[in-house]
Design an enzyme around this catalytic site. Structure first.
Site, short mmCIF file in Angstrom:
data_model
loop_
_atom_site.label_atom_id
_atom_site.label_comp_id
_atom_site.label_asym_id
_atom_site.label_seq_id
_atom_site.Cartn_x
_atom_site.Cartn_y
_atom_site.Cartn_z
N ARG A 185 0.89 -1.16 0.00
CA ARG A 185 0.00 0.00 0.00
C ARG A 185 0.93 1.21 0.00
O ARG A 185 1.96 1.20 0.66
CB ARG A 185 -0.88 0.02 1.23
CG ARG A 185 -1.47 -1.34 1.55
CD ARG A 185 -2.95 -1.42 1.29
NE ARG A 185 -3.42 -2.76 1.64
CZ ARG A 185 -4.43 -3.39 1.05
NH1 ARG A 185 -5.10 -2.81 0.08
NH2 ARG A 185 -4.79 -4.58 1.41
N ASP B 283 -12.15 -10.48 -3.17
CA ASP B 283 -13.51 -10.12 -2.76
C ASP B 283 -14.53 -10.20 -3.89
O ASP B 283 -15.72 -10.23 -3.66
CB ASP B 283 -13.54 -8.69 -2.22
CG ASP B 283 -12.80 -8.58 -0.89
OD1 ASP B 283 -12.51 -9.63 -0.31
OD2 ASP B 283 -12.53 -7.44 -0.46
N ARG C 84 13.79 -34.71 -18.09
CA ARG C 84 12.67 -35.62 -18.25
C ARG C 84 11.53 -35.01 -19.06
O ARG C 84 11.24 -33.83 -18.92
CB ARG C 84 12.12 -35.94 -16.87
CG ARG C 84 11.88 -37.40 -16.68
CD ARG C 84 11.52 -37.69 -15.27
NE ARG C 84 12.44 -38.65 -14.69
CZ ARG C 84 12.45 -38.99 -13.41
NH1 ARG C 84 11.64 -38.40 -12.57
NH2 ARG C 84 13.28 -39.89 -12.97
N GLU D 215 -7.02 -38.52 -24.42
CA GLU D 215 -7.08 -39.98 -24.61
C GLU D 215 -7.44 -40.41 -26.03
O GLU D 215 -7.09 -41.51 -26.43
CB GLU D 215 -8.07 -40.58 -23.60
CG GLU D 215 -9.49 -40.02 -23.77
CD GLU D 215 -10.46 -40.48 -22.68
OE1 GLU D 215 -10.05 -41.26 -21.81
OE2 GLU D 215 -11.62 -40.03 -22.72
N LEU E 96 -8.89 -40.78 -11.58
CA LEU E 96 -8.50 -39.73 -10.63
C LEU E 96 -9.15 -38.39 -11.00
O LEU E 96 -9.48 -37.57 -10.16
CB LEU E 96 -6.99 -39.60 -10.79
CG LEU E 96 -6.10 -39.19 -9.68
CD1 LEU E 96 -4.74 -39.78 -9.95
CD2 LEU E 96 -6.00 -37.71 -9.60
P1 ADP Z 1 -6.93 -2.58 -3.65
O1 ADP Z 1 -6.30 -2.25 -4.97
O2 ADP Z 1 -6.76 -4.04 -3.33
O3 ADP Z 1 -8.33 -2.09 -3.55
P2 ADP Z 1 -6.02 -0.39 -1.93
O4 ADP Z 1 -7.36 0.21 -1.83
O5 ADP Z 1 -5.19 -0.46 -0.72
O6 ADP Z 1 -6.06 -1.89 -2.50
O7 ADP Z 1 -5.21 0.40 -3.05
C1 ADP Z 1 -3.88 0.08 -3.37
C2 ADP Z 1 -3.07 1.31 -3.62
O8 ADP Z 1 -3.64 2.08 -4.69
C3 ADP Z 1 -3.04 2.29 -2.44
O9 ADP Z 1 -2.08 1.94 -1.49
C4 ADP Z 1 -2.68 3.58 -3.13
O10 ADP Z 1 -1.29 3.68 -3.36
C5 ADP Z 1 -3.39 3.47 -4.48
N1 ADP Z 1 -4.67 4.21 -4.40
C6 ADP Z 1 -5.85 3.78 -3.92
N2 ADP Z 1 -6.78 4.77 -3.97
C7 ADP Z 1 -6.16 5.84 -4.49
C8 ADP Z 1 -6.55 7.18 -4.78
N3 ADP Z 1 -7.80 7.60 -4.56
N4 ADP Z 1 -5.63 8.01 -5.31
C9 ADP Z 1 -4.39 7.58 -5.56
N5 ADP Z 1 -3.95 6.35 -5.28
C10 ADP Z 1 -4.81 5.49 -4.76
#
Ligand code: ADP
Length: 738
Positions: free
Chosen positions: A75, A152, A552, A615, A648
């Protein structure tokens, strides 16, 4: 024209991200592009330096089966600032990256969207401060393509995001495991799944795992929802159900917006019912592990599509996410993806649950309704139809058949119809051997392998038809659900042909496609094929782990009859070097070429080749023949081994995808027949997943799509992936050094 791309993974890691990176890198190199890997997400992009490194063909070898992301992810708070993004732009310019492919969730795609919107502004400033990065005529542009990477499954623009299927299978396996221990102790379990703003995992897990109650963030709960839950669990215990399972998404909320804690649910149940309740929070277990076949294939298809999108439409400035909608790759503007994905979250935060549920789309609402129907304690008898319905499973058994029987029967019982399970396929109809299916017994069938009511393969004789007609008439059976493969389709057609002679056969029938080969008309997936594919991929992964000191080649023989689905998709998902398919056959020239490629590659240091052979891909060039041919030609430079996977592939617990497809089709078959019994419609149709979703096609029309001599449909959607499999598996260009 783009010549240099950058690829990164960002946000929460998801199984399948590596498969996406592998596909992007190899497709791009094969099409003459240079590729930079950006390590540690936006944090790496901002920091530059060693975080940006060129990627070559072999750098992505051996990554397909690994969970997580080898590029790393982080992040980045810095990237959320204008200054941070300016540093990122500087680093992209330094490497000459003209297109950025970001694999991540809605946050990551939002970041990509913002970066691309601000691009020219940053470039103008950097041109003043770092003129050395530009030539006079330079007007660099940035294309951005996103790939949905999130367990998710909360992204607009794709039916599934990369990682969700793996997470779902972890959940379903956990529910299976808990169900068996819960049954031994008469225990109730509360299982918490991930999903802060999206109930997909909880909902699909409840559907595939046979849960007793489900709580998701998108549903508006009544003030006293817990009273209903308590009453339902109590009733189920009184009726002797062996175990109860409440599935709750981590983001589920009370009506007032407060989060529902799984420990609170335990307290409510144990205090009010005086029972033993245990909580299992699945947590990061859901995120880890080797990706399923589905996730590997999804990631591979989207990765290839992202590169092709950039190159095949060079005159457009791309700012899209590529997703899979109804099994087709679709590019949606990033702005729309971000806006619509975040809108659901916002509506939930604002307490507008109805709106959130609406935004999730039709199939989410359908799943919710279906789960509620199936978690009812006793049949509601909503529409007391007269007569009974027979359900049978024909031909060879396929994993997921039980889920289809279970859901179809419960939907029918729910409407006051009796349901008979015909024992051993069509045998039961002939010999009057039926199991009367009971609601409570059916609940525990969803995860059982094979078929509880039995299957059988045999030809009809003319004398069978009057017997069947008599038995159907005597029992008041007014409709039939037949679950099976081509043999079942053809037997149902025979029943139709005898309708005039025996009016008791003149009843509506629905066929549900179920066989592992996936060679059936009017559908792109048959029930059981996903489980078989995962069995193949697991086996090939294990074979790969046996790589020792020797060189192999393995020839792995897989099922599929005259359909190459399992061989081709198995090869694509396991990273096998080649699939021998019945559609294309095997020629001596092919084998010659393969020998030459093997010799050359082994000489250059490659240690293992894996070929998947369907097969029936050749009558004479059998698996053993090819082994001997390769062995002879190897001149002792390498060894050749075979593995015939056999049954299997057919066995084991059905995957989540197979259970969910089976559940949807089971419910649809039941509703179709209830309507038909009411209106007097006598049609005979086939269910299938294709194009816009779940379809019903008249049996004769479906059969007209078949090449009956070859036992497969004339058109098969997956054949377009032959070229992709060949490209990704070949020995690629060496890494360019930008
Ligand atoms: P995901 O992509 O899994 O939803 P995050 O919400 O943590 O995960 O977003 C990942 C990264 O994307 C963040 O750490 C940030 O660097 C960047 N990011 C997310 N939202 C914004 C935003 N509104 N503006 C700029 N960068 C963003």
């Amino acid at each position: 024209m783009t010549t240099t791309i950058g690829v990164m993974t960002s946000g929460g890691d998801a199984p399948g991200m590596n498969a996406a990176v592998r596909a992007i890198v190899r497709r791009a190199l094969d099409r003459g592009l240079k590729v930079w890997g950006i390590y540690d997400g936006y944090e790496g992009l901002v920091n530059g330096g060693n975080h940006l490194r060129p990627l070559g063909w072999d750098d992505v070898g051996g990554t397909l089966q690994k969970g997580g992301t080898f590029l790393g992810t982080a992040r980045s708070e810095l990237f959320r600032t204008l200054e941070g993004r300016r540093l990122a732009v500087g680093n992209l310019l330094r490497c000459g990256i003209e297109a950025l492919i970001v694999i991540g969730g809605d946050g990551s795609l939002m970041g990509a969207h913002i970066l691309s919107s601000e691009w020219s502004e940053h470039v103008a400033v950097i041109r003043k401060t770092h003129p050395d990065l530009f030539t006079d005529s330079d007007a660099p542009l940035l294309q951005v393509v996103g790939l949905p990477g999130s367990i998710d499954n909360d992204l607009h623009g794709t039916d599934m995001s990369i990682g969700a299927d793996t997470a779902l299978n972890h959940i379903v396996r956990a529910i299976d495991n808990l169900a068996s221990t819960a049954a031994s102790h008469q225990r109730t379990f509360v299982v918490e799944t991930m999903g802060r703003h999206c109930g997909y995992l909880a909902l699909a897990g409840a559907l595939a795992g046979g849960a007793s109650w489900v709580l998701v963030p998108e549903e508006e709960l009544e003030l006293r929802w817990h009273q209903k839950m308590v009453a339902s669990i109590q009733k189920a215990r009184e009726l002797g159900r062996p175990h109860q399972m409440v599935i709750v998404a981590e983001g589920a909320r009370h009506a007032d917006g407060l989060l529902i804690n799984s420990t609170d649910i335990r307290k409510i149940l144990s205090e009010r019912l005086g029972i033993d309740v245990r909580v299992t929070v699945l947590g990061h277990v859901q995120r880890g592990g080797s990706p399923t076949a589905f996730d590997r294939l999804l990631a591979t298809r989207l990765g290839v599509a992202a590169v092709d999108l950039l190159l095949d439409e060079p005159n457009r400035l791309h700012k899209h996410m590529v997703g899979l909608v109804k099994n087709r790759v679709v590019a949606t503007p990033l702005a729309e993806v971000v806006e619509k994905s975040q809108a659901v979250r916002q509506e939930i935060e604002n307490g507008n649950y109805g709106k959130a549920l609406e935004l999730r789309g039709e199939s989410f609402r359908y799943y919710l309704e279906l789960v509620k129907t199936l978690t009812r304690i006793t049949p509601a008898q909503e529409r007391a139809s007269e007569g009974a319905v027979a359900i049978l499973t024909g031909g060879a058994d396929a994993p997921g058949m039980n889920a289809a029987v279970s859901v179809a029967a419960r939907c029918l019982l729910n409407h006051g119809v009796s349901v008979y399970g015909s024992r051993d396929g069509f045998h039961g109809l002939i010999r009057d051997e039926f199991m009367e299916l009971d609601w409570h017994q059916l609940v525990s069938w969803v995860n059982r392998p094979a078929s509880e009511i039995g299957t059988a393969r045999f030809p009809f004789e003319d004398s069978h038809f009057p017997q069947i007609a008599e038995n159907l008439g005597r029992r008041g059976i007014r409709a039939i659900i037949a679950i099976g493969g081509l043999g079942t389709y053809l037997k149902v057609r025979q029943l139709m042909e005898w309708r005039e002679a025996y009016p008791a056969l003149n009843i509506p029938m629905v066929i549900i496609p179920a066989n592992i080969d996936n060679n059936l008309p009017a559908t792109e997936f048959s029930i059981g094929s996903d489980t078989a594919l995962n069995n193949i991929v697991d086996a090939v992964d294990k074979i790969r782990h046996t790589a020792g000191a020797t060189r192999r080649t393995f020839i792995v023989e897989v099922m599929g009859r005259e359909c190459g689905f399992l061989a081709l998709m198995g090869a694509l998902a396991s990273g096998a070097e080649k699939a021998y398919l019945p559609e294309t056959g095997i020629s001596l020239a092919d084998l010659n070429r393969d020998v030459e490629i093997m010799k050359e590659s082994f000489a250059q240091g490659k240690r293992m080749f894996i070929y998947l052979r369907n097969e029936q891909s050749s009558v004479h060039y059998t698996t053993d023949f090819i082994r001997r041919l390769f062995e002879e030609e190897s001149k002792e430079q390498f060894e050749v081994r075979t593995a015939i996977l056999g049954h299997l592939q057919r066995g084991g617990i059905p995957t989540a995808f197979d259970r969910i497809t089976a559940s949807r089709m089971g419910a649809e078959a039941a509703l179709t027949l209830l309507d038909a019994m009411e209106t007097g419609d006598r049609s005979v149709s086939v269910l299938g997943l294709r194009g816009r979703g779940l379809n019903r096609v008249p049996l004769l029309e479906a059969l007209s799509e078949m090449d009956l001599k070859r036992g497969r449909p004339r058109e098969q959607w997956f054949m377009e992936l032959v070229e992709v499999a060949e490209t990704l598996a070949k020995q690629g260009p060496t890494a360019p050094s930008p």
